[in-house]
Enzyme design. Structure first.
Site, mmCIF file in Angstrom:
data_model
loop_
_atom_site.group_PDB
_atom_site.id
_atom_site.type_symbol
_atom_site.label_atom_id
_atom_site.label_comp_id
_atom_site.label_asym_id
_atom_site.label_seq_id
_atom_site.Cartn_x
_atom_site.Cartn_y
_atom_site.Cartn_z
ATOM 1 N N SER A 126 38.350 -7.022 35.990
ATOM 2 C CA SER A 126 39.440 -7.248 35.043
ATOM 3 C C SER A 126 39.063 -6.726 33.665
ATOM 4 O O SER A 126 37.889 -6.750 33.280
ATOM 5 C CB SER A 126 39.697 -8.756 34.961
ATOM 6 O OG SER A 126 40.527 -9.049 33.870
ATOM 7 N N TYR A 150 36.531 -17.829 34.033
ATOM 8 C CA TYR A 150 37.101 -16.809 34.930
ATOM 9 C C TYR A 150 36.519 -15.431 34.599
ATOM 10 O O TYR A 150 36.056 -14.704 35.466
ATOM 11 C CB TYR A 150 38.632 -16.785 34.821
ATOM 12 C CG TYR A 150 39.242 -15.515 35.365
ATOM 13 C CD1 TYR A 150 39.251 -15.267 36.734
ATOM 14 C CD2 TYR A 150 39.774 -14.533 34.506
ATOM 15 C CE1 TYR A 150 39.780 -14.080 37.237
ATOM 16 C CE2 TYR A 150 40.299 -13.357 35.004
ATOM 17 C CZ TYR A 150 40.303 -13.136 36.369
ATOM 18 O OH TYR A 150 40.814 -11.963 36.865
ATOM 19 N N LYS A 154 33.857 -12.606 36.748
ATOM 20 C CA LYS A 154 34.059 -11.165 37.000
ATOM 21 C C LYS A 154 32.857 -10.370 36.486
ATOM 22 O O LYS A 154 32.363 -9.465 37.153
ATOM 23 C CB LYS A 154 35.348 -10.677 36.326
ATOM 24 C CG LYS A 154 36.607 -11.224 36.954
ATOM 25 C CD LYS A 154 36.786 -10.727 38.371
ATOM 26 C CE LYS A 154 37.928 -11.402 39.088
ATOM 27 N NZ LYS A 154 37.997 -11.112 40.524
HETATM 28 P P1 NAD Z 1 46.479 -13.672 43.811
HETATM 29 O O1 NAD Z 1 46.103 -15.065 43.496
HETATM 30 O O2 NAD Z 1 47.906 -13.333 43.973
HETATM 31 O O3 NAD Z 1 45.711 -13.188 45.133
HETATM 32 C C1 NAD Z 1 44.415 -13.617 45.455
HETATM 33 C C2 NAD Z 1 44.423 -14.037 46.928
HETATM 34 O O4 NAD Z 1 43.091 -14.459 47.262
HETATM 35 C C3 NAD Z 1 45.349 -15.225 47.191
HETATM 36 O O5 NAD Z 1 46.224 -14.901 48.263
HETATM 37 C C4 NAD Z 1 44.408 -16.372 47.551
HETATM 38 O O6 NAD Z 1 44.981 -17.214 48.520
HETATM 39 C C5 NAD Z 1 43.186 -15.630 48.056
HETATM 40 N N1 NAD Z 1 41.903 -16.338 47.898
HETATM 41 C C6 NAD Z 1 41.381 -16.891 46.772
HETATM 42 N N2 NAD Z 1 40.167 -17.407 47.045
HETATM 43 C C7 NAD Z 1 39.921 -17.171 48.359
HETATM 44 C C8 NAD Z 1 38.845 -17.456 49.232
HETATM 45 N N3 NAD Z 1 37.759 -18.128 48.818
HETATM 46 N N4 NAD Z 1 38.917 -17.052 50.519
HETATM 47 C C9 NAD Z 1 40.004 -16.380 50.962
HETATM 48 N N5 NAD Z 1 41.062 -16.088 50.190
HETATM 49 C C10 NAD Z 1 41.015 -16.482 48.899
HETATM 50 O O7 NAD Z 1 45.801 -12.762 42.687
HETATM 51 P P2 NAD Z 1 46.031 -11.226 42.396
HETATM 52 O O8 NAD Z 1 46.804 -11.113 41.149
HETATM 53 O O9 NAD Z 1 46.483 -10.533 43.603
HETATM 54 O O10 NAD Z 1 44.532 -10.824 42.033
HETATM 55 C C11 NAD Z 1 43.651 -10.253 42.984
HETATM 56 C C12 NAD Z 1 42.282 -10.077 42.340
HETATM 57 O O11 NAD Z 1 42.417 -9.277 41.170
HETATM 58 C C13 NAD Z 1 41.654 -11.394 41.894
HETATM 59 O O12 NAD Z 1 40.266 -11.325 42.142
HETATM 60 C C14 NAD Z 1 41.926 -11.420 40.401
HETATM 61 O O13 NAD Z 1 40.958 -12.154 39.702
HETATM 62 C C15 NAD Z 1 41.849 -9.944 40.051
HETATM 63 N N6 NAD Z 1 42.633 -9.591 38.845
HETATM 64 C C16 NAD Z 1 43.967 -9.889 38.778
HETATM 65 C C17 NAD Z 1 44.694 -9.548 37.628
HETATM 66 C C18 NAD Z 1 46.159 -9.857 37.509
HETATM 67 O O14 NAD Z 1 46.712 -9.692 36.417
HETATM 68 N N7 NAD Z 1 46.872 -10.228 38.573
HETATM 69 C C19 NAD Z 1 44.060 -8.909 36.559
HETATM 70 C C20 NAD Z 1 42.694 -8.624 36.668
HETATM 71 C C21 NAD Z 1 41.993 -8.981 37.823
HETATM 72 C C1 UD1 Z 2 45.899 -13.024 31.063
HETATM 73 C C2 UD1 Z 2 44.467 -13.479 30.998
HETATM 74 C C3 UD1 Z 2 43.588 -12.429 31.641
HETATM 75 C C4 UD1 Z 2 44.041 -12.180 33.088
HETATM 76 C C5 UD1 Z 2 45.518 -11.805 33.082
HETATM 77 C C6 UD1 Z 2 46.063 -11.696 34.472
HETATM 78 C C7 UD1 Z 2 44.355 -14.940 29.005
HETATM 79 C C8 UD1 Z 2 43.812 -15.083 27.622
HETATM 80 N N1 UD1 Z 2 44.111 -13.744 29.601
HETATM 81 O O1 UD1 Z 2 45.971 -11.784 30.338
HETATM 82 O O2 UD1 Z 2 42.241 -12.838 31.630
HETATM 83 O O3 UD1 Z 2 43.276 -11.153 33.658
HETATM 84 O O4 UD1 Z 2 46.282 -12.808 32.395
HETATM 85 O O5 UD1 Z 2 46.047 -12.918 35.138
HETATM 86 O O6 UD1 Z 2 44.957 -15.844 29.574
HETATM 87 N N2 UD1 Z 2 52.760 -14.206 26.377
HETATM 88 C C9 UD1 Z 2 53.784 -14.857 25.699
HETATM 89 N N3 UD1 Z 2 54.416 -15.877 26.353
HETATM 90 C C10 UD1 Z 2 54.096 -16.284 27.619
HETATM 91 C C11 UD1 Z 2 53.060 -15.597 28.296
HETATM 92 C C12 UD1 Z 2 52.401 -14.571 27.635
HETATM 93 O O7 UD1 Z 2 54.111 -14.530 24.574
HETATM 94 O O8 UD1 Z 2 54.712 -17.229 28.126
HETATM 95 C C13 UD1 Z 2 52.098 -13.067 25.710
HETATM 96 C C14 UD1 Z 2 50.617 -13.240 25.515
HETATM 97 O O9 UD1 Z 2 50.313 -13.843 24.300
HETATM 98 C C15 UD1 Z 2 50.125 -11.772 25.591
HETATM 99 C C16 UD1 Z 2 51.124 -11.115 26.561
HETATM 100 O O10 UD1 Z 2 52.268 -11.952 26.568
HETATM 101 O O11 UD1 Z 2 50.254 -11.169 24.345
HETATM 102 C C17 UD1 Z 2 50.585 -10.989 27.976
HETATM 103 O O12 UD1 Z 2 50.127 -12.258 28.421
HETATM 104 P P1 UD1 Z 2 49.688 -12.512 29.953
HETATM 105 O O13 UD1 Z 2 50.729 -11.994 30.862
HETATM 106 O O14 UD1 Z 2 49.321 -13.960 30.069
HETATM 107 O O15 UD1 Z 2 48.418 -11.586 30.130
HETATM 108 P P2 UD1 Z 2 47.067 -11.522 29.269
HETATM 109 O O16 UD1 Z 2 46.998 -12.571 28.257
HETATM 110 O O17 UD1 Z 2 46.889 -10.126 28.804
#
Ligand code: NAD
Ligand code: UD1
Length: 334
Positions: A126, A150, A154
């Protein structure tokens, strides 16, 4: 080709499976997911899109025996490790839950990859690992402490993968640092549907658009940005999904780290405005205090992935808003 996709039932994993199927029409795609943050409805819909060669196991990747059985039963060629817990706020409340889940799952997988000679590993990292740094973030930046457990999970997983690959040259790793994935597959069958009140911006916007939540809270308008609201690098989930295929196809020896973002920033108000225009719906909002831990501006330097993976994000903010709404408006959430 057999590919293990941990967390493949989640938001990013499920969309990546569609891209994998398009690129590898004959691959066996094996999902291992314990449904801790997803439901079987996603798998049912995914099967409508992917049809064949996809299997689902309800397995906790932290359970070593279950992981071992999976590796014994399949001869995997590659692992894409999405499984993880990702809620920043919850990680502050329950740090041990996050360290246990995100670290033990990674340790188990790496161990069995080495035992069974699985030499291709793609890891979900991330942009959060850059900590309190200055955008644009570039892969060569040294990492700063992140503000929450969290983010630390990572950063530690990245370290583990680097150390293991150093002593096992046949273990090739691609670490992908995602920026802000939003949107949904164009079919509207799968997308992002968090339970309860969402933490992230786009799922919150779609709930307000549906009338399930009354008002969007915009976290601060005093940042040094174009309109005072936070700026992020939003990337369409299908572009992000394609980035995984590019990472797998172009996997090189050692550990290679790539930002997956667009390289462009969009403010909260700009995103709301685009969502309203593209979808013809109103998003009532009010400005509230900034959220603790938020940075003003986060966006990627995305040139390394373009150079080395021949990948770049193609879809626009308009596409992201349209596809997010196309999925959300027909989805019943809890
Ligand atoms: P998500 O929660 O939608 O998907 C993660 C999946 O992993 C879920 O279906 C959950 O049931 C499964 N899971 C969690 N722990 C598990 C375990 N111990 N064994 C088996 N399954 C397990 O999340 P996502 O948005 O699809 O994210 C996927 C990956 O990307 C995660 O590692 C997350 O930290 C990383 N990531 C996500 C974002 C984002 O904005 N969505 C940003 C940066 C990194
Ligand atoms: C957040 C996490 C980041 C994670 C990512 C995806 C924090 C500080 N960071 O990123 O670690 O990888 O989600 O899960 O939580 N915002 C509003 N109103 C809302 C929600 C968000 O104004 O109700 C604003 C936030 O202040 C930010 C932007 O929207 O400026 C994006 O927010 P968000 O979608 O939560 O993502 P990140 O904060 O970038």
């Amino acid at each position: 080709m057999n590919i293990l996709i941990t967390g493949g039932n989640g938001f990013i994993g499920s969309h990546t499976i569609i891209s994998l199927r398009e690129h590898y029409p004959h691959a066996r795609l094996v999902i291992a997911d314990n449904l801790t943050n997803s439901t079987l409805e996603t798998f049912t819909n995914l099967k409508k899109l992917v049809k064949e060669g996809i299997e689902f196991y309800n397995i906790n990747i932290c359970n070593e025996e279950e992981v071992a059985t999976l590796f014994i039963n399949y001869s995997f060629n590659a692992v894409i490790h999405f499984a993880g817990l990702k809620a920043v706020g919850e990680s502050v409340e329950k740090p041990l839950k996050y360290y246990r889940n995100n670290l033990i799952s990674t340790l188990n997988l790496v161990k069995y990859c080495l035992i069974y000679d699985v030499g291709k590993f793609v890891f979900s990292s991330s942009a959060t690992v850059y900590g309190n740094g200055e955008s644009p973030f570039i892969e060569s930046h040294s990492l700063l402490p992140t503000s929450n457990p969290y983010g630390e999970t990572k950063a530690i997983c990245e370290r583990i993968l680097i150390d293991v690959a150093n002593t096992n040259p046949e273990f090739c790793v691609s670490i992908l640092r995602y920026f802000n994935p939003i949107g949904a597959h164009e079919s509207g069958l799968i997308g992002e549907a968090p339970n309860g009140i969402p933490n992230n911006l786009m799922p919150y916007i779609t709930k307000v658009a549906k009338g399930e939540l009354e008002t969007l809270h915009v976290f601060g308008n005093g940042y040094p940005t174009i309109d005072g609201t936070g700026v992020r690098d939003y990337i369409h989930i299908m572009d992000l999904a394609d980035g995984h295929v590019a990472a797998l196809v172009n996997l090189k020896p050692g550990v290679n780290i790539y930002n997956l973002g667009t390289g462009n920033g969009t403010s909260v108000l700009q995103l709301i405005d685009t969502f309203e225009k593209v979808n013809g719906v109103k998003i009532p909002y009010k400005i509230v205090n900034p959220r603790s831990g938020d940075l003003a501006t986060i966006y990627a330097d995305a040139r390394k992935a373009e150079r080395e993976l021949n990948w770049n994000a193609k879809r626009s903010i308009e596409d992201m808003c349209r596809d997010a709404w196309n999925f959300a408006k027909n989805t019943v959430t809890i």
